[in-house]
Design a protein around this motif. Structure first.
Motif, PDB file in Angstrom:
ATOM      1  N   PRO A 312       0.680  -1.467  -0.095  1.00  0.00           N
ATOM      2  CA  PRO A 312      -0.292   0.243  -0.092  1.00  0.00           C
ATOM      3  C   PRO A 312       0.852   1.720   0.134  1.00  0.00           C
ATOM      4  CG  PRO A 312      -0.791  -1.022   2.400  1.00  0.00           C
ATOM      5  CD  PRO A 312       0.746  -1.927   1.216  1.00  0.00           C
ATOM      6  N   LYS A 313      -0.111   2.207  -0.298  1.00  0.00           N
ATOM      7  CA  LYS A 313       0.729   3.957  -0.192  1.00  0.00           C
ATOM      8  C   LYS A 313       1.087   4.413   0.755  1.00  0.00           C
ATOM      9  CE  LYS A 313      -1.613   4.846  -4.385  1.00  0.00           C
ATOM     10  NZ  LYS A 313      -2.699   5.860  -4.955  1.00  0.00           N
ATOM     11  N   SER A 314       0.836   3.890   2.279  1.00  0.00           N
ATOM     12  CA  SER A 314       0.911   4.610   3.382  1.00  0.00           C
ATOM     13  C   SER A 314       0.731   3.342   4.473  1.00  0.00           C
ATOM     14  CB  SER A 314      -0.155   5.158   3.641  1.00  0.00           C
ATOM     15  OG  SER A 314      -1.775   5.165   3.251  1.00  0.00           O
ATOM     16  N   MET A 315       1.183   3.543   5.797  1.00  0.00           N
ATOM     17  CA  MET A 315       0.264   2.696   6.727  1.00  0.00           C
ATOM     18  C   MET A 315      -0.895   3.278   7.028  1.00  0.00           C
ATOM     19  SD  MET A 315       3.507   1.299   7.641  1.00  0.00           S
ATOM     20  CE  MET A 315       3.000   0.061   9.437  1.00  0.00           C
ATOM     21  N   GLU A 316      -1.479   3.669   7.284  1.00  0.00           N
ATOM     22  CA  GLU A 316      -3.233   4.305   7.457  1.00  0.00           C
ATOM     23  C   GLU A 316      -3.191   3.283   6.647  1.00  0.00           C
ATOM     24  OE1 GLU A 316      -1.651   8.544   8.932  1.00  0.00           O
ATOM     25  OE2 GLU A 316      -0.468   7.314   7.048  1.00  0.00           O
ATOM     26  N   GLY A 317      -3.285   3.822   5.176  1.00  0.00           N
ATOM     27  CA  GLY A 317      -4.215   2.305   4.569  1.00  0.00           C
ATOM     28  C   GLY A 317      -3.452   1.055   4.660  1.00  0.00           C
ATOM     29  N   TYR A 318      -2.454   0.540   5.098  1.00  0.00           N
ATOM     30  CA  TYR A 318      -2.447  -0.583   5.016  1.00  0.00           C
ATOM     31  C   TYR A 318      -3.034  -1.329   5.762  1.00  0.00           C
ATOM     32  CZ  TYR A 318       0.994  -4.874   7.006  1.00  0.00           C
ATOM     33  OH  TYR A 318       1.031  -5.984   7.680  1.00  0.00           O
ATOM     34  N   TYR A 319      -3.272  -0.325   7.482  1.00  0.00           N
ATOM     35  CA  TYR A 319      -3.418  -0.901   8.611  1.00  0.00           C
ATOM     36  C   TYR A 319      -5.302  -1.037   8.680  1.00  0.00           C
ATOM     37  CZ  TYR A 319      -5.678  -0.432  13.787  1.00  0.00           C
ATOM     38  OH  TYR A 319      -6.045  -0.824  14.821  1.00  0.00           O
ATOM     39  N   VAL A 335      -1.250 -11.122   4.744  1.00  0.00           N
ATOM     40  CA  VAL A 335       0.138 -11.125   4.323  1.00  0.00           C
ATOM     41  C   VAL A 335      -0.177 -10.263   2.231  1.00  0.00           C
ATOM     42  CG1 VAL A 335       1.096 -12.571   2.676  1.00  0.00           C
ATOM     43  CG2 VAL A 335      -0.480 -13.284   4.552  1.00  0.00           C
ATOM     44  N   ALA A 336       1.570  -9.246   2.979  1.00  0.00           N
ATOM     45  CA  ALA A 336       1.071  -8.123   1.451  1.00  0.00           C
ATOM     46  C   ALA A 336       2.632  -8.617   1.306  1.00  0.00           C
ATOM     47  CB  ALA A 336       1.971  -6.812   3.217  1.00  0.00           C
ATOM     48  N   PHE A 337       2.478  -8.303  -0.334  1.00  0.00           N
ATOM     49  CA  PHE A 337       4.050  -8.900  -1.391  1.00  0.00           C
ATOM     50  C   PHE A 337       4.675  -7.760  -1.601  1.00  0.00           C
ATOM     51  CE2 PHE A 337       0.645 -12.032  -1.400  1.00  0.00           C
ATOM     52  CZ  PHE A 337       1.992 -13.455  -2.104  1.00  0.00           C
ATOM     53  N   TYR A 338       5.958  -7.603  -1.146  1.00  0.00           N
ATOM     54  CA  TYR A 338       6.886  -6.226  -1.330  1.00  0.00           C
ATOM     55  C   TYR A 338       7.857  -6.409  -2.964  1.00  0.00           C
ATOM     56  CZ  TYR A 338      10.483  -2.794  -0.137  1.00  0.00           C
ATOM     57  OH  TYR A 338      10.406  -1.640   0.007  1.00  0.00           O
ATOM     58  N   SER A 339       7.860  -5.595  -3.383  1.00  0.00           N
ATOM     59  CA  SER A 339       9.000  -5.508  -4.413  1.00  0.00           C
ATOM     60  C   SER A 339       9.037  -3.911  -4.590  1.00  0.00           C
ATOM     61  CB  SER A 339       9.093  -6.002  -5.390  1.00  0.00           C
ATOM     62  OG  SER A 339       8.056  -5.297  -6.484  1.00  0.00           O
ATOM     63  N   GLU A 340      10.225  -4.411  -4.901  1.00  0.00           N
ATOM     64  CA  GLU A 340      11.368  -2.836  -5.419  1.00  0.00           C
ATOM     65  C   GLU A 340      10.320  -1.428  -6.265  1.00  0.00           C
ATOM     66  OE1 GLU A 340      15.727  -2.379  -5.215  1.00  0.00           O
ATOM     67  OE2 GLU A 340      15.263  -2.771  -2.599  1.00  0.00           O
ATOM     68  N   LYS A 341      10.206  -3.269  -6.863  1.00  0.00           N
ATOM     69  CA  LYS A 341       9.731  -2.228  -8.571  1.00  0.00           C
ATOM     70  C   LYS A 341       8.004  -1.689  -7.968  1.00  0.00           C
ATOM     71  CE  LYS A 341      11.505  -5.211 -11.949  1.00  0.00           C
ATOM     72  NZ  LYS A 341      11.544  -6.527 -13.185  1.00  0.00           N
ATOM     73  N   ASP A 342       7.399  -2.067  -6.691  1.00  0.00           N
ATOM     74  CA  ASP A 342       6.193  -1.603  -6.101  1.00  0.00           C
ATOM     75  C   ASP A 342       6.714  -0.550  -6.033  1.00  0.00           C
ATOM     76  OD1 ASP A 342       4.778  -3.817  -7.366  1.00  0.00           O
ATOM     77  OD2 ASP A 342       4.270  -4.189  -5.081  1.00  0.00           O
ATOM     78  N   ILE A 343       7.695   0.442  -5.337  1.00  0.00           N
ATOM     79  CA  ILE A 343       7.930   1.266  -4.719  1.00  0.00           C
ATOM     80  C   ILE A 343       8.280   2.535  -5.839  1.00  0.00           C
ATOM     81  CG2 ILE A 343       9.507   2.357  -3.259  1.00  0.00           C
ATOM     82  CD1 ILE A 343       8.144   0.396  -1.809  1.00  0.00           C
ATOM     83  N   GLU A 344       9.161   1.875  -7.049  1.00  0.00           N
ATOM     84  CA  GLU A 344       9.723   2.434  -7.726  1.00  0.00           C
ATOM     85  C   GLU A 344       8.338   3.066  -8.773  1.00  0.00           C
ATOM     86  OE1 GLU A 344      12.199   0.355 -10.048  1.00  0.00           O
ATOM     87  OE2 GLU A 344      13.978   0.000  -9.123  1.00  0.00           O
ATOM     88  N   LYS A 345       7.414   2.034  -9.251  1.00  0.00           N
ATOM     89  CA  LYS A 345       5.313   2.665  -9.470  1.00  0.00           C
ATOM     90  C   LYS A 345       4.955   3.556  -8.837  1.00  0.00           C
ATOM     91  CE  LYS A 345       4.342  -1.884 -10.807  1.00  0.00           C
ATOM     92  NZ  LYS A 345       3.892  -3.018 -10.866  1.00  0.00           N
ATOM     93  N   LEU A 346       5.047   4.086  -7.134  1.00  0.00           N
ATOM     94  CA  LEU A 346       4.218   4.604  -6.447  1.00  0.00           C
ATOM     95  C   LEU A 346       4.889   5.698  -7.023  1.00  0.00           C
ATOM     96  CD1 LEU A 346       3.616   2.356  -3.333  1.00  0.00           C
ATOM     97  CD2 LEU A 346       2.144   3.312  -5.514  1.00  0.00           C
ATOM     98  N   THR A 347       6.386   6.058  -6.423  1.00  0.00           N
ATOM     99  CA  THR A 347       6.920   7.261  -6.760  1.00  0.00           C
ATOM    100  C   THR A 347       7.097   8.179  -7.641  1.00  0.00           C
ATOM    101  OG1 THR A 347       9.069   6.223  -5.341  1.00  0.00           O
ATOM    102  CG2 THR A 347       9.557   7.968  -6.471  1.00  0.00           C
ATOM    103  N   LYS A 348       6.645   7.463  -9.685  1.00  0.00           N
ATOM    104  CA  LYS A 348       6.001   7.882 -10.991  1.00  0.00           C
ATOM    105  C   LYS A 348       4.941   8.165 -10.570  1.00  0.00           C
ATOM    106  CE  LYS A 348       9.708   4.209 -13.600  1.00  0.00           C
ATOM    107  NZ  LYS A 348       9.340   3.309 -13.859  1.00  0.00           N
TER     108      LYS A 348
END
Length: 731
Positions: A312-319, A335-348
Motif C-alpha cells: 500500500p501507499k501508506s501505513m494508515e491505508g495498510y492498517y 499477507v502483503a507482497f513487497y518489491s522495490e519495483k512497486d515502490i518505483e511505480k508509486l514514486t512515478k
C-alpha cells in the motif's frame, strides 16, 4: 431520567447487546451531554454505535457525514433492520432521484428520521444547507475523519469545508469526529480543521491481537495468492491491488483456478459494485479482488484473510485494509507482497504532483518501505507509527518477524555514531543522508555540507546499507530519534537519545534480512502450471469425491483416508503408482497400500485424458536422519516406553515428539499408543474425544478443543487422542 439505565435499555432494545465495548459508554454519554467528541478507535472496535445510539436517544436528527455511498447504504440498511422502520435512517447523495430526495426530506421534517447520512459533497449544496437550517440537528458525526488531513491516507478536499458548512447550518451544534487511523499529525489536523480543540479525546489501543502480519517477497505472486486461497478453502477474504487492470486480471485468474471471486473498483457501474458487495456479505463469493475503493465501513465480521498484491501507499491505508480481517475476534491473516519495483511505480505516480504534495507522499511511502524491510516485530512497528508504545513480547509470535530466526547485532557503538552525528550536525538530515555519510557515498548533498571530510565518512562501509538501515530504524523505535515528517523526514535527536549519549548501555538490535524480491513473472490465463506446484482444482474435486465415496463405504470420516494437504500434493505431482503415492507427504507405505489403488488409477486416467506432462521426480520429504529418528521412535513405542521418556532420550521436546508420532501415523504406519494414552486420559474422556472425531467434518486439534472445551482438555491430550484415532481407524 437515569441516563445510565436508559443507555443500557436502548443498547439492548436497538442493537441486542448487553454490554458496551471499551470506551463506548463514556463516548455516548459525552455526545448526549452535547460535548464535542473525538474518537480514535481501530476497525472492529464498534465506532458506529458511538453515534448511532445517541442519535436514536436524542431529540432531532443527527447528520452523519460519510465518504462512500456503499458505507452509507450498509449502515442505513442495518439501522432500518434494528429499528424496524425504513424512516429511522436515510441517506442523501447523488444516487437518489428527485422523488427519493423529497421522501427523505418529508421523513426528516416529520421527526421520523433519527440519522441522516450525507456525503461531504452533498452537504455543501446550497439547497441542502437551506433545508438543514430548518430542522433540529441533534449533532454532527464526521465519520472517517482522517479524510480531512492531507497527511492522511485518504485525503478528500471536500472534508476540509465541513466546519464552514456546519457553521452555516446553525450555531453550537456539537460534533463527534471518528476515525480508525490517525497518527499524531493527522489528529492535530482534524482538531484544527473542525475547530474542536476542546473536544474530549477517546483513543483506544490500535493493537489487534488476533491479526497475523506477514510481508513476503514479490515472486510468482499470482501463484502464491492462488495457493494461499486454495489452502484456506471455504474462508472469505479480500485481495487488494493498486490498479483496476490488476484487479480484473487477478479476479479472472482466481475464477479460472476454481475460486469464486469478483472484482471491485471505482470504474465499475454503481449497481454492479452494490451487487458485488451484497454477494460478498451473503457469501455467494469467497473473495473480493479490489482497489482501496472497497471495504471502508463494510461490516463483515468473518473476513479471514487480507492479501495485498501490491504494497500500500501508506501505513494508515495498510492498517485500515488489514483491519477488515477478523473483526469478530477470530482468525485474521494479513499477507502483503513487497518489491522495490512497486515502490518505483508509486514514486512515478507522484512525480507530476505539486512539490509539497510530492514531499508528503514520499515521507508517507518511506514509512511503508521501512516497515516492509525491517526484521523487527511488525506489530511493534505498526503501533509505533500510531504513537503507541509496545513490548514485542506481547506479539505472541503473531507476525512473520517474531516467528523467524533472527540475527542480532551489538548496537551500542553504531547508535552512538548515529546519535552523535545528529547532535553535532543539527536536525538537518534524513536517514538517507546519514547512511550515505557512513557508507562513504560522495554525492552532491554529502559534499556540499563537507561531510566527505567528516571522520564518520565511510566508517560504516564494511557493515553495509542493510546494517545501517537496521540501526536507524530501531533507534527510532527505541525513541532515541524521531522523524520530522513536516520537514522532509529529517532526523531529530529526542530527550531519550540525548540521555543515551550521556549514559550509553549495551543494546541488541535485529539485523534486517536482504529483501530480494523480484516482480511477478506475469499471470498466465488458465490453470496455473501444475509443474509450478499450484493446484489442479479439477483433479482436486475428483479426488475429494473419491475420498468421500470410500469414506462412506468404510464408515470413516474422509480425513482418515487422506488429509487435504496430501490431496493437494497429489494435484501438483500426479502420482500414478503405489510407489509414487508413498512419496506424497502424509501418505506413506501403509496408507498407500490400504487406500491408494483407486486414487492412483483415477489420477492415471485423468493424466491420460487431459494430456498432462507429469513432473519427472517426486520429492522425498524426509532426510536420512529424520528417517532414523522415526525408526527409533517406532521401536521404542513397540517396547511401550512413555512418549515423554522417548522425547527426553532423543533430546527433543514433548511437543516435537507428538509431532513426530503424528507424522508417522499420518504416513500410514500403525502405532499402538494405548498404553500411554490410558495413563494420561481416563476412559470416559477418551470415548468423548473418539466420538467427536468419528462424526467431525473438521479434524483439527483446534476444532476439537473448541467443541469439547479448553477447560476439560489440553491441546496435547486432544493431539494424543487424534493420533490414536488416526492410527486405529486409518492405518
Amino acid at each position: 431520567m437515569d441516563i445510565e439505565k436508559s443507555l443500557f435499555d436502548n443498547l439492548q432494545e436497538f442493537f441486542g447487546f448487553d454490554t458496551f465495548k471499551g470506551d463506548q459508554e463514556a463516548i455516548i454519554t459525552n455526545v448526549l451531554n452535547k460535548k464535542d467528541t473525538f474518537v480514535i478507535m481501530p476497525t472492529g472496535g464498534g465506532k458506529s454505535i458511538c453515534y448511532q445510539l445517541p442519535a436514536l436517544m436524542s431529540q432531532g436528527t443527527a447528520i452523519v457525514i460519510s465518504p462512500l455511498i456503499a458505507l452509507m447504504k450498509n449502515q442505513v440498511d442495518q439501522l432500518r433492520a434494528f429499528g424496524g422502520s425504513d424512516s429511522i435512517a436515510h441517506f442523501l447523495n447523488s444516487s437518489l432521484t428527485k422523488s427519493d430526495i423529497a421522501r427523505v426530506k418529508d421523513d426528516v421534517v416529520s421527526g421520523k428520521t433519527k440519522l441522516l447520512y450525507v456525503a461531504p459533497e452533498s452537504l455543501g449544496k446550497e439547497d441542502n444547507i437551506q433545508f438543514l437550517r430548518n430542522i433540529t440537528v441533534s449533532f454532527v458525526a464526521v465519520d472517517e475523519a482522517h479524510c480531512i488531513s492531507e497527511w492522511g491516507h485518504d485525503f478528500r478536499p471536500e472534508y476540509r469545508k465541513i466546519r464552514q458548512v456546519i457553521n452555516g447550518i446553525g450555531a453550537g451544534i456539537p460534533i463527534i469526529a471518528l476515525t480508525a487511523t490517525a497518527t499524531p499529525k493527522v489528529q492535530s489536523d482534524i482538531r484544527k480543521n473542525l475547530q474542536m480543540n476542546d473536544a474530549t479525546l477517546f483513543k483506544s489501543s490500535f493493537n489487534r491481537t488476533n491479526l497475523y502480519y506477514e510481508v513476503r517477497p514479490k515472486r510468482d505472486v499470482v501463484k502464491e495468492i492462488v495457493r494461499f486461497i486454495r489452502n484456506n478453502a471455504g474462508k472469505t477474504g479480500i485481495v487488494y491491488c493498486l490498479s483496476r487492470k490488476k484487479v480484473e486480471e487477478i479476479a479472472e485468474v482466481l475464477n479460472i483456478n476454481g475460486i469464486k471471486a469478483l472484482p471491485y473498483h471505482a470504474g465499475l457501474d454503481a449497481k454492479v459494485r452494490a451487487e458485488t458487495q451484497d454477494k460478498f456479505l451473503m457469501e455467494d463469493v469467497e473473495v473480493i479482488v479490489a482497489t482501496i475503493a472497497f471495504g471502508m465501513g463494510i461490516d463483515k465480521p468473518d473476513v479471514r484473510f487480507v492479501i495485498h498484491h501490491d504494497i500500500p501507499k501508506s501505513m494508515e491505508g495498510y492498517y485500515q485494509e488489514t483491519g477488515r480481517a477478523g473483526r469478530d475476534g477470530g482468525e485474521g491473516v494479513c499477507v502483503a507482497f513487497y518489491s522495490e519495483k512497486d515502490i518505483e511505480k508509486l514514486t512515478k505516480f507522484m512525480k507530476d504532483k505539486p512539490v509539497a504534495e510530492r514531499e508528503i507522499g514520499t515521507q508517507i511511502l518511506k514509512e511503508v518501505i521501512d516497515y516492509s524491510e525491517s526484521a523487527v516485530c511488525r506489530r511493534k512497528q505498526i503501533l509505533h507509527y500510531f504513537g503507541e508504545s509496545f513490548d514485542e513480547t506481547g506479539c505472541n509470535n503473531m507476525c512473520d518477524n517474531c516467528r523467524s530466526t533472527r540475527t542480532y547485532l551489538d548496537a551500542e557503538a553504531p547508535i552512538l555514531q548515529v546519535l552523535g552525528f545528529i547532535k553535532e550536525q543539527g536536525d538537518k538530515f534524513d536517514d538517507h543522508h546519514v547512511i550515505n555519510v557512513l557508507m562513504g557515498q560522495n554525492n552532491q548533498p554529502v559534499s556540499s555540507y563537507k561531510h566527505d571530510t567528516h571522520p564518520l565518512f565511510g566508517a560504516g562501509k564494511e557493515q553495509g546499507v542493510i546494517y545501517w538501515k537496521s540501526v536507524i530504524r530501531q533507534a527510532e523505535l527505541a525513541d532515541f530519534i524521531k522523524k520530522d515528517i513536516d520537514h522532509y523526514g529529517l532526523l531529530i535527536l529526542t530527550e531519550s537519545g540525548s540521555k543515551y549519549l550521556l549514559n550509553p548501555y549495551p543494546m541488541k538490535f535485529v539485523l534486517n534480512k536482504p529483501f530480494e524480491a523480484g516482480e511477478s513473472s506475469g499471470t498466465a490465463m488458465g490453470l496455473v502450471n501444475p509443474n509450478d506446484s499450484a493446484l489442479d482444482t479439477a483433479l482436486l474435486q475428483l479426488l475429494k469425491d473419491l475420498r468421500k465415496k470410500i469414506a462412506k463405504q468404510k464408515s470413516l470420516p474422509p480425513f482418515v483416508i487422506f488429509q487435504d494437504p496430501s490431496l493437494d500434493e497429489m494435484c501438483t505431482h500426479y502420482p500414478i503408482t503405489i510407489d509414487e503415492l508413498k512419496q506424497i507427504h502424509g501418505v506413506g507405505s501403509g496408507k498407500a497400500v490400504k487406500f491408494g489403488a483407486p486414487f492412483a488409477e483415477l489420477i492415471r486416467k485423468y493424466v491420460d485424458d487431459n494430456g498432462i506432462d507429469r513432473p519427472q521426480d517426486l520429492v522425498i520429504k524426509s532426510t536420512a536422519n529424520r528417517s532414523a529418528l522415526k525408526v527409533s521412535i517406532i521401536q521404542n513405542i513397540d517396547r511401550k516406553i512413555g512418549l515423554d521418556d522417548i522425547a527426553s532420550s532423543k533430546g527433543i521436546s514433548y511437543e516435537d515428539m507428538l509431532r513426530e508420532v503424528e507424522s508417522i501415523v499420518n504416513s500410514g504406519t500403525k502405532l499402538n499408543i494405548s498404553y500411554f494414552v490410558d495413563e494420561m486420559i481416563d476412559q470416559d474422556r477418551q470415548d468423548e474425544v473418539y466420538e467427536y472425531f468419528l462424526s467431525a467434518d473438521i479434524d483439527t486439534v483446534k476444532s476439537a478443543l473448541d467443541e469439547l472445551g479448553e477447560a476439560d482438555y489440553t491441546y496435547e491430550e486432544i493431539q494424543l487422542m487424534r493420533i490414536k484415532f488416526m492410527s486405529e481407524l486409518g492405518n
